[in-house]
Design a protein around this motif. Structure first.
Motif, PDB file in Angstrom:
ATOM      1  N   THR A 111     -18.990 -15.728 -32.331  1.00 19.61           N
ATOM      2  CA  THR A 111     -17.684 -15.268 -31.835  1.00 19.61           C
ATOM      3  C   THR A 111     -17.588 -15.241 -30.310  1.00 19.61           C
ATOM      4  OG1 THR A 111     -17.277 -14.016 -33.852  1.00 19.61           O
ATOM      5  CG2 THR A 111     -16.022 -13.372 -31.886  1.00 19.61           C
ATOM      6  N   PRO A 112     -18.554 -14.658 -29.559  1.00 18.79           N
ATOM      7  CA  PRO A 112     -18.432 -14.704 -28.084  1.00 18.79           C
ATOM      8  C   PRO A 112     -18.485 -16.123 -27.518  1.00 18.79           C
ATOM      9  CG  PRO A 112     -20.567 -13.801 -28.746  1.00 18.79           C
ATOM     10  CD  PRO A 112     -19.726 -13.867 -29.966  1.00 18.79           C
ATOM     11  N   VAL A 113     -19.191 -17.020 -28.206  1.00 18.62           N
ATOM     12  CA  VAL A 113     -19.233 -18.422 -27.756  1.00 18.62           C
ATOM     13  C   VAL A 113     -17.840 -19.032 -27.878  1.00 18.62           C
ATOM     14  CG1 VAL A 113     -20.203 -20.710 -28.185  1.00 18.62           C
ATOM     15  CG2 VAL A 113     -21.647 -18.685 -28.385  1.00 18.62           C
ATOM     16  N   VAL A 114     -17.180 -18.775 -29.018  1.00 19.64           N
ATOM     17  CA  VAL A 114     -15.847 -19.325 -29.239  1.00 19.64           C
ATOM     18  C   VAL A 114     -14.830 -18.705 -28.288  1.00 19.64           C
ATOM     19  CG1 VAL A 114     -13.952 -19.481 -30.900  1.00 19.64           C
ATOM     20  CG2 VAL A 114     -16.298 -19.899 -31.649  1.00 19.64           C
ATOM     21  N   LEU A 115     -14.870 -17.376 -28.166  1.00 18.45           N
ATOM     22  CA  LEU A 115     -13.836 -16.683 -27.384  1.00 18.45           C
ATOM     23  C   LEU A 115     -14.056 -16.766 -25.880  1.00 18.45           C
ATOM     24  CD1 LEU A 115     -13.291 -13.469 -29.550  1.00 18.45           C
ATOM     25  CD2 LEU A 115     -12.062 -15.638 -29.634  1.00 18.45           C
ATOM     26  N   TYR A 116     -15.324 -16.747 -25.446  1.00 21.90           N
ATOM     27  CA  TYR A 116     -15.594 -16.746 -24.007  1.00 21.90           C
ATOM     28  C   TYR A 116     -16.022 -18.120 -23.483  1.00 21.90           C
ATOM     29  CZ  TYR A 116     -17.861 -15.690 -19.555  1.00 21.90           C
ATOM     30  OH  TYR A 116     -18.245 -15.700 -18.234  1.00 21.90           O
ATOM     31  N   SER A 117     -17.101 -18.655 -24.037  1.00 24.35           N
ATOM     32  CA  SER A 117     -17.624 -19.933 -23.527  1.00 24.35           C
ATOM     33  C   SER A 117     -16.630 -21.073 -23.731  1.00 24.35           C
ATOM     34  CB  SER A 117     -18.951 -20.272 -24.201  1.00 24.35           C
ATOM     35  OG  SER A 117     -19.927 -19.314 -23.907  1.00 24.35           O
ATOM     36  N   GLY A 118     -15.937 -21.061 -24.857  1.00 19.41           N
ATOM     37  CA  GLY A 118     -15.002 -22.151 -25.151  1.00 19.41           C
ATOM     38  C   GLY A 118     -13.629 -21.990 -24.535  1.00 19.41           C
ATOM     39  N   SER A 119     -13.406 -20.879 -23.812  1.00 24.63           N
ATOM     40  CA  SER A 119     -12.061 -20.607 -23.279  1.00 24.63           C
ATOM     41  C   SER A 119     -11.576 -21.670 -22.307  1.00 24.63           C
ATOM     42  CB  SER A 119     -12.045 -19.231 -22.598  1.00 24.63           C
ATOM     43  OG  SER A 119     -12.972 -19.201 -21.518  1.00 24.63           O
ATOM     44  N   VAL A 120     -12.521 -22.311 -21.613  1.00 23.98           N
ATOM     45  CA  VAL A 120     -12.140 -23.330 -20.639  1.00 23.98           C
ATOM     46  C   VAL A 120     -11.374 -24.472 -21.303  1.00 23.98           C
ATOM     47  CG1 VAL A 120     -14.363 -24.518 -20.832  1.00 23.98           C
ATOM     48  CG2 VAL A 120     -13.011 -24.837 -18.806  1.00 23.98           C
ATOM     49  N   PHE A 121     -11.718 -24.787 -22.547  1.00 29.81           N
ATOM     50  CA  PHE A 121     -11.049 -25.875 -23.264  1.00 29.81           C
ATOM     51  C   PHE A 121      -9.660 -25.450 -23.754  1.00 29.81           C
ATOM     52  CE2 PHE A 121     -15.687 -26.181 -24.218  1.00 29.81           C
ATOM     53  CZ  PHE A 121     -15.966 -27.202 -23.324  1.00 29.81           C
ATOM     54  N   TYR A 122      -9.560 -24.194 -24.213  1.00 20.46           N
ATOM     55  CA  TYR A 122      -8.276 -23.723 -24.747  1.00 20.46           C
ATOM     56  C   TYR A 122      -7.225 -23.642 -23.642  1.00 20.46           C
ATOM     57  CZ  TYR A 122     -11.938 -21.817 -27.818  1.00 20.46           C
ATOM     58  OH  TYR A 122     -13.058 -21.653 -28.578  1.00 20.46           O
ATOM     59  N   ILE A 123      -7.657 -23.154 -22.473  1.00 18.73           N
ATOM     60  CA  ILE A 123      -6.711 -23.018 -21.354  1.00 18.73           C
ATOM     61  C   ILE A 123      -6.170 -24.385 -20.952  1.00 18.73           C
ATOM     62  CG2 ILE A 123      -6.521 -22.390 -18.915  1.00 18.73           C
ATOM     63  CD1 ILE A 123      -8.636 -20.169 -19.515  1.00 18.73           C
ATOM     64  N   SER A 124      -7.071 -25.359 -20.876  1.00 10.84           N
ATOM     65  CA  SER A 124      -6.649 -26.719 -20.528  1.00 10.84           C
ATOM     66  C   SER A 124      -5.697 -27.285 -21.582  1.00 10.84           C
ATOM     67  CB  SER A 124      -7.874 -27.618 -20.380  1.00 10.84           C
ATOM     68  OG  SER A 124      -7.513 -28.959 -20.180  1.00 10.84           O
ATOM     69  N   ALA A 125      -5.992 -27.030 -22.854  1.00 10.56           N
ATOM     70  CA  ALA A 125      -5.140 -27.534 -23.941  1.00 10.56           C
ATOM     71  C   ALA A 125      -3.757 -26.894 -23.883  1.00 10.56           C
ATOM     72  CB  ALA A 125      -5.798 -27.261 -25.286  1.00 10.56           C
ATOM     73  N   LEU A 126      -3.708 -25.581 -23.596  1.00  7.24           N
ATOM     74  CA  LEU A 126      -2.421 -24.885 -23.511  1.00  7.24           C
ATOM     75  C   LEU A 126      -1.571 -25.430 -22.368  1.00  7.24           C
ATOM     76  CD1 LEU A 126      -3.483 -21.178 -24.212  1.00  7.24           C
ATOM     77  CD2 LEU A 126      -1.937 -22.593 -25.601  1.00  7.24           C
ATOM     78  N   LYS A 127      -2.230 -25.728 -21.243  1.00  6.35           N
ATOM     79  CA  LYS A 127      -1.501 -26.295 -20.106  1.00  6.35           C
ATOM     80  C   LYS A 127      -0.882 -27.643 -20.480  1.00  6.35           C
ATOM     81  CE  LYS A 127      -4.412 -24.119 -16.578  1.00  6.35           C
ATOM     82  NZ  LYS A 127      -5.521 -24.341 -15.623  1.00  6.35           N
ATOM     83  N   ALA A 128      -1.653 -28.443 -21.205  1.00  8.80           N
ATOM     84  CA  ALA A 128      -1.152 -29.762 -21.621  1.00  8.80           C
ATOM     85  C   ALA A 128       0.030 -29.609 -22.577  1.00  8.80           C
ATOM     86  CB  ALA A 128      -2.266 -30.570 -22.274  1.00  8.80           C
ATOM     87  N   MET A 129      -0.107 -28.712 -23.542  1.00 12.13           N
ATOM     88  CA  MET A 129       0.976 -28.532 -24.521  1.00 12.13           C
ATOM     89  C   MET A 129       2.230 -27.955 -23.883  1.00 12.13           C
ATOM     90  SD  MET A 129      -0.860 -27.398 -28.095  1.00 12.13           S
ATOM     91  CE  MET A 129      -1.773 -26.012 -27.431  1.00 12.13           C
ATOM     92  N   SER A 130       2.052 -27.070 -22.896  1.00  9.56           N
ATOM     93  CA  SER A 130       3.219 -26.508 -22.213  1.00  9.56           C
ATOM     94  C   SER A 130       3.962 -27.580 -21.430  1.00  9.56           C
ATOM     95  CB  SER A 130       2.795 -25.378 -21.268  1.00  9.56           C
ATOM     96  OG  SER A 130       2.010 -25.890 -20.203  1.00  9.56           O
ATOM     97  N   ALA A 131       3.236 -28.641 -21.054  1.00  7.29           N
ATOM     98  CA  ALA A 131       3.863 -29.758 -20.339  1.00  7.29           C
ATOM     99  C   ALA A 131       4.251 -30.887 -21.298  1.00  7.29           C
ATOM    100  CB  ALA A 131       2.922 -30.289 -19.273  1.00  7.29           C
ATOM    101  N   LYS A 132       4.144 -30.629 -22.607  1.00  9.64           N
ATOM    102  CA  LYS A 132       4.540 -31.598 -23.639  1.00  9.64           C
ATOM    103  C   LYS A 132       3.759 -32.906 -23.541  1.00  9.64           C
ATOM    104  CE  LYS A 132       9.217 -29.724 -23.624  1.00  9.64           C
ATOM    105  NZ  LYS A 132      10.638 -29.980 -23.334  1.00  9.64           N
ATOM    106  N   THR A 133       2.445 -32.771 -23.362  1.00  8.16           N
ATOM    107  CA  THR A 133       1.591 -33.947 -23.317  1.00  8.16           C
ATOM    108  C   THR A 133       0.305 -33.667 -24.090  1.00  8.16           C
ATOM    109  OG1 THR A 133       0.556 -35.580 -21.873  1.00  8.16           O
ATOM    110  CG2 THR A 133       0.434 -33.292 -21.170  1.00  8.16           C
ATOM    111  N   ILE A 134      -0.527 -34.679 -24.252  1.00 11.42           N
ATOM    112  CA  ILE A 134      -1.779 -34.544 -25.000  1.00 11.42           C
ATOM    113  C   ILE A 134      -2.941 -34.877 -24.075  1.00 11.42           C
ATOM    114  CG2 ILE A 134      -3.169 -35.516 -26.874  1.00 11.42           C
ATOM    115  CD1 ILE A 134      -0.611 -36.020 -28.409  1.00 11.42           C
ATOM    116  N   ASN A 135      -3.948 -34.007 -24.048  1.00  9.94           N
ATOM    117  CA  ASN A 135      -5.170 -34.342 -23.333  1.00  9.94           C
ATOM    118  C   ASN A 135      -6.372 -34.183 -24.261  1.00  9.94           C
ATOM    119  OD1 ASN A 135      -5.677 -31.619 -23.495  1.00  9.94           O
ATOM    120  ND2 ASN A 135      -5.720 -31.241 -21.298  1.00  9.94           N
ATOM    121  N   MET A 136      -7.554 -34.535 -23.769  1.00 14.32           N
ATOM    122  CA  MET A 136      -8.742 -34.544 -24.618  1.00 14.32           C
ATOM    123  C   MET A 136      -9.132 -33.138 -25.074  1.00 14.32           C
ATOM    124  SD  MET A 136     -11.492 -35.535 -21.645  1.00 14.32           S
ATOM    125  CE  MET A 136     -10.444 -36.830 -21.005  1.00 14.32           C
TER     126      MET A 136
END
Length: 802
Positions: free
Chosen positions: A226-251
Motif C-alpha cells: 500500500t505505501p508503495v502504491v500510494l507514495y512511491s507511485g504517486s509520481v506517475f498518477y500526478i503526471s497522468a492526471l495532468k495529461a487527462m486534464s489537458a485531454k491528451t494521453i501520455n505514457m
C-alpha cells in the motif's frame, strides 16, 4: 435548475456571496456571481470545457473553490514589477523572453503538454521546454499578457514555476532527487519484503502452507504494498492526471492503469487462498520504473550541468572603482561603463574591455581550449574567465544579464525549441503509441476473456506494462541533450538543435577569407601615392577615416604611427562590403575596394596598381593605394585536408589577387572574389538552386545576410555580434579545427538517435506478441520496459564520453 440558489449566495457553491458582482461567470447565457476567485475559476473551467449542463442537472451544490486564488495572483503579481524583471527578463525584439524553472516535469510528455497548453494562450508567442533541465523558455507579448498570468497558467495545469535562478534551480533539482530517492528506497525495501513472502508461497519453502496462512501472507503483502502504491507511485498518477486534464494521453496513463488495476484486483481477491495476487509485481514494477526514471534524470541532469553550471563561474562580488577608491560591489549590480579591478588569480565578473594593464587569461570555460591568452589594453575579456597573471582595470561593456555565459545558457534553451525531424517523429509516435497500447490491451483482454482464461486480466496488464513507450519518448531528446552538452564543453554553441540534422546533409563548405581562414590582423605591406601628394597627409586621412570603422582592415591603419592633425570627419558613411567615406576639410574621401570607389569620373589606374587591397580617393580621384597582408591561421591546412569529402570554396569581398593567393596556398579551387554582400547572397542562392546543401563560415558584418541564407551557418570566435546573431552555430574558439568537432558530433548524434529509435520501436514490436500470448508476467514486463529505457539513456550518454 435542480438546485435552488438563494439570492445573495454564490451560484457555484451556494455559500453567502459577500463580494457582490466582483467574480461573474456567464452560464447558460446568463451572468451569475461567484463568492471568490476560486469558484469563478472552477465555474469558468466547467463552461470552457463545454460542460455547462452540469449546472442544469446537478442535485448538490459544488464544493467551494480555492478562495486563496486572489492571494496566489497577488503573490505572482510581484513578478510584473519592471525592477524585478530587470534581472531575469530579456528583450527579444518587440517581445519579452524568460527562462522558467518548472517543478513537476517527469517525462517528455510533460514538456509536450506544457508547450501545447501555453501556446494556445493569446499573447504567448513561443514555448520550448527542456525536460532534462526542467526549464521552459517562454516568449510573450507583454502588451497582451503579463508574466504573472503565464505563471498562473502553468499553475492551473499543475506545474509550479518561477523565474530561473541558478542557485534556486539547483536547490529545486536537489530536492526532486531526494524525493525520488525516498520513493525509490521505500519501493526497494518493500519489494524485498513482499518478494520473500511471495517466494515462500510460490515454492512452498515453509512446507505445506494452509489456506489461513496464505491469506495471512496475502494481507501482509497488501499492507506492505500500500505505501508503495500510494507514495512511491504517486509520481506517475500526478503526471497522468495532468495529461487527462489537458485531454491528451501520455505514457504515465498506461502505467497508472496497470498499477491501480493490479492493486485493486489484489484487494478484492486477498481473502481467496487460491487466487492470483501480484503484490510483488506491483512493488517490482514501481521499483524498476523509479530506477529507470531516476537514472534518466541523473544522466540528463549531468548533461545539462555542463552548460548550466557555467553560471557558477560568475563571482558574486567585484572590486569597483568609485571616486578613485576600490569598493566591493555585487557583480549583478554592475552597469555599463563602470570600472572594476581584477587582480591575479581572480575571476573576471562581467564582460568588458581592458583600459589599463595587461594579463594572461584562462578562457577554457568558454572556448574549451586550455592555452592561455595574452590580453592587453583594448582587448575584450569575458565574465567567468580567470586572470592568471597581471592586474587589469576593466570597463564594463555588458551587464551580467547579457554577459557571454548568460548568452550561452539562453542559446542552449533556444536551440532546444527547434527540434529535428527525428525528434518530431518520435514525439508524435510516443503520443499516439499510448492510445495504441490501450487499444491492444483491451483487445487482449477481450480475446482471453472469451477463451475463459483465468489469466485474462494479468495478461492484459502485462501488455499494458511491457509496451509502455518510455524508451521511445527518450530516444531523441536524450541524444540531443548529450550531443549539445558535449559541444558546449568544447566551446561550440548550437542555436538550433535541428542544425545537427542538417549538418549531416552538407555537400559544400564555403569560407569567408578574412578572419575565418586568416587571422584578420592586417598590416600594410606597401603604399602608393599619386604624384605630388604628401604621403604622410594621405596616411593621416586614411587613419582618421578608419578610426570610425569596425572592419578588421581598420586595425592595420590604427597601427600606423601617424599624426591625425586633429582632423574632423563630416557625413561619415559605411557601405557594408564596400568601404567608408567622409568629408574632411571640405573634400569628399572614399576608402575601400576598387569597385567601391570606381566611377566614370575616375582617372585610369595603372594595371600594376589595380591589384592593391584598398584605395583612397579624393573627390573621385584615386590618390593612394595600400597593399595589405594577412597570415593564414595555423590549423587551417590540416582542417581542410580532413574536409576533403566536401566541395570547398572561398567567398570574399577582398581583391582577386589576395583571395587567389590564399586559395592557392590552401588548395581550394573554387574562388569568388571582390563580392559585395548582395553578390555573396546571389552566389549561395545559385549553389542551392543547383541542389547543393551549403555550410557557410564567416565572421564579419557583411557576412550576416549570406549566413542567414546558407543551409547551416557558422560564426567563428572573432565574429561580429551581427554575424553571431545570423549564424546557427558559434565557435567560441578562433581555431577552425572546431568545425571538425561539429561535423563529427552531428554524424554521431544522428547515429545515436537512429540506434535509439530502432531499439525502442524494435523492443515494443518484439515484446507485444509475447505479452499478448501470455508468456510475460507483469513483473517481467516491468523489468523489460525499464531495461529498455535504461539502454536508450546509456547509449545517448556515450556521446559525452567518446
Amino acid at each position: 435548475m435542480a438546485v435552488n440558489i438563494t439570492k445573495g449566495s454564490c451560484f457555484h457553491c451556494g455559500l453567502p456571496n459577500l463580494e457582490g458582482n466582483k467574480y461573474p461567470v456567464i452560464i447558460l447565457h446568463e451572468t451569475h456571481n461567484m463568492c471568490c476567485p476560486g469558484c469563478q475559476a472552477v465555474a469558468s473551467s466547467i463552461i470552457n470545457n463545454g460542460l455547462g449542463s452540469y449546472y442544469e442537472f446537478r442535485t448538490e451544490l459544488a464544493a467551494k473553490g480555492d478562495a486563496a486564488l486572489d492571494n496566489t495572483m497577488s503573490k505572482l503579481a510581484v513578478y510584473d514589477e519592471p525592477e524585478l524583471q530587470e534581472e531575469f527578463v530579456f528583450e527579444s525584439g518587440k517581445h519579452k523572453q524568460i527562462q522558467l524553472t518548472v517543478e513537476g516535469i517527469t517525462c517528455a510528455a510533460c514538456g509536450w503538454l506544457i508547450e501545447k497548453q501555453l501556446v494556445k494562450v493569446s499573447g504567448i508567442k513561443q514555448v520550448s521546454v527542456n525536460v532534462g533541465a526542467r526549464r521552459a523558455l517562454v516568449t510573450w507579448d507583454n502588451e497582451l499578457m503579463k508574466l504573472s498570468q503565464i505563471l498562473m497558467q502553468l499553475k492551473s495545469i499543475g506545474y509550479q514555476s518561477l523565474p530561473f535562478q541558478a542557485d534556486k534551480h539547483e536547490a529545486s533539482l536537489q530536492n526532486e532527487q531526494k524525493s525520488y530517492l525516498k520513493k525509490l528506497g521505500l519501493a526497494g525495501l518493500m519489494t524485498m519484503q513482499v518478494m520473500m513472502l511471495a517466494i515462500g508461497q510460490y515454492f512452498d519453502f515453509f512446507g505445506s502452507i494452509e489456506a489461513e496462512a496464505t491469506k495471512y501472507f496475502n494481507w501482509i503483502s497488501l499492507v506492505l504494498t500500500t505505501p508503495v502504491v500510494l507514495y512511491s507511485g504517486s509520481v506517475f498518477y500526478i503526471s497522468a492526471l495532468k495529461a487527462m486534464s489537458a485531454k491528451t494521453i501520455n505514457m504515465d496513463i498506461s502505467i497508472t492503469i496497470a498499477i491501480l488495476s493490479t492493486y485493486i484486483a489484489g484487494i478484492f481477491t486477498v481473502n481467496e487462498p487460491n487466487a492470483e495476487v501480484y503484490f510483488e509485481s506491483i512493488c517490482m514494477f514501481v521499483f524498476f520504473l523509479l530506477i529507470s526514471r531516476f537514472l534518466e534524470q541523473r544522466t540528463r541532469y549531468k548533461a545539462n550541468q555542463i552548460s548550466s553550471n557555467m553560471i557558477k563561474h560568475i563571482p558574486v562580488t567585484a572590486n569597483k572603482w568609485l571616486d578613485g577608491k576600490l569598493v566591493s560591489a555585487l557583480a549583478k549590480q554592475l552597469k555599463v561603463d563602470d570600472l572594476i579591478l581584477v587582480k591575479p588569480g581572480e575571476m573576471i565578473p562581467v564582460d568588458g574591455i581592458i583600459t589599463d594593464g595587461q594579463a594572461t587569461i584562462d578562457e577554457a570555460m568558454l572556448t574549451g581550449e586550455f592555452e592561455q591568452v595574452e590580453k592587453q589594453r583594448g582587448s575584450q575579456v569575458y565574465g567567468g574567465t580567470i586572470n592568471q597573471i597581471g592586474a587589469i582595470t576593466i570597463r564594463v561593456t555588458k551587464t551580467l544579464k547579457y554577459a557571454m555565459v548568460n548568452q550561452i545558457l539562453r542559446l542552449q534553451e533556444v536551440a532546444l525549441s527547434s527540434k529535428p525531424k527525428a525528434a518530431l517523429l518520435a514525439d508524435r509516435l510516443s503520443r499516439h503509441f499510448g492510445a495504441v497500447v490501450l487499444l491492444f490491451t483491451a483487445l487482449t483482454f477481450i480475446y482471453w476473456y472469451l477463451q475463459d482464461s483465468p489469466h485474462a486480466f494479468w495478461i492484459s496488464i502485462s501488455v499494458l506494462v511491457a509496451t509502455c513507450p518510455c524508451a521511445l519518448g527518450l530516444a531523441t531528446p536524450s541524444a540531443l541533450t548529450c550531443a549539445m552538452a558535449k559541444l558546449n564543453k568544447s566551446g561550440i554553441l548550437l542555436k538550433r538543435a535541428d542544425a545537427l540534422e542538417q549538418l549531416t546533409e552538407i555537400s559544400d563548405i564555403v569560407f569567408d577569407k578574412t578572419g575565418t581562414l586568416t587571422y584578420g590582423e592586417f598590416s600594410i605591406d606597401k603604399i602608393w601615392s599619386i604624384e605630388g601628394a604628401i604621403e604622410a597627409d594621405l596616411m593621416s586621412i586614411a587613419a582618421t577615416l578608419e578610426m570610425r570603422s569596425e572592419h578588421p582592415i581598420a586595425k592595420a591603419f590604427r597601427k600606423l604611427n601617424v599624426n591625425d592633425r586633429g582632423l574632423s570627419v563630416l557625413d561619415f558613411d559605411v557601405s557594408i562590403g564596400g568601404g567608408i567615406s567622409g568629408v574632411i576639410d571640405g573634400k569628399q574621401y572614399k576608402l575601400g575596394s576598387f569597385n567601391y570607389i570606381d566611377s566614370n569620373k575616375l582617372t585610369a589606374v595603372e594595371n600594376h596598381y589595380k591589384d592593391a587591397s584598398v584605395f583612397l580617393s579624393e573627390n573621385d580621384i584615386i590618390v593612394a593605394a595600400f597593399w595589405l597582408v594577412d597570415k593564414i591561421k595555423s590549423d587551417v591546412r590540416d582542417t581542410l585536408l580532413q574536409l576533403n569529402s566536401y566541395d570547398t570554396s572561398i567567398l570574399s569581398g577582398d581583391s582577386e589577387r589576395n583571395v587567389a593567393e590564399v586559395a592557392s596556398k590552401l588548395g581550394i579551387k573554387n574562388v569568388f572574389a571582390e563580392c559585395s554582400p548582395a553578390q555573396k547572397l546571389e552566389c549561395i542562392s545559385k549553389m542551392q538552386q543547383e541542389g547543393k546543401r551549403v555550410l557557410m563560415l564567416g565572421d564579419g558584418i557583411n557576412d550576416a545576410p549570406v549566413l542567414a541564407q546558407a543551409d547551416v551557418s557558422v560564426a567563428v570566435g572573432n565574429a561580429s555580434d551581427l554575424a553571431k546573431n545570423a549564424a546557427d552555430v558559434i565557435l567560441l574558439s578562433t581555431h577552425l579545427g572546431s568545425l571538425l568537432v561539429v561535423l563529427s558530433m552531428a554524424k554521431r548524434a544522428r547515429s545515436k538517435i537512429k540506434q535509439n529509435l530502432v531499439w525502442a520501436i524494435g523492443y515494443n514490436v518484439l515484446v507485444l506478441p509475447l505479452a499478448m500470448a501470455g508468456y510475460l508476467t507483469p513483473w517481467m514486463a516491468a523489468l523489460g520496459m525499464s531495461i529498455s529505457s535504461i539502454i536508450v539513456v546509456y547509449n545517448s550518454t556515450r556521446l559525452l564520453r567518446d
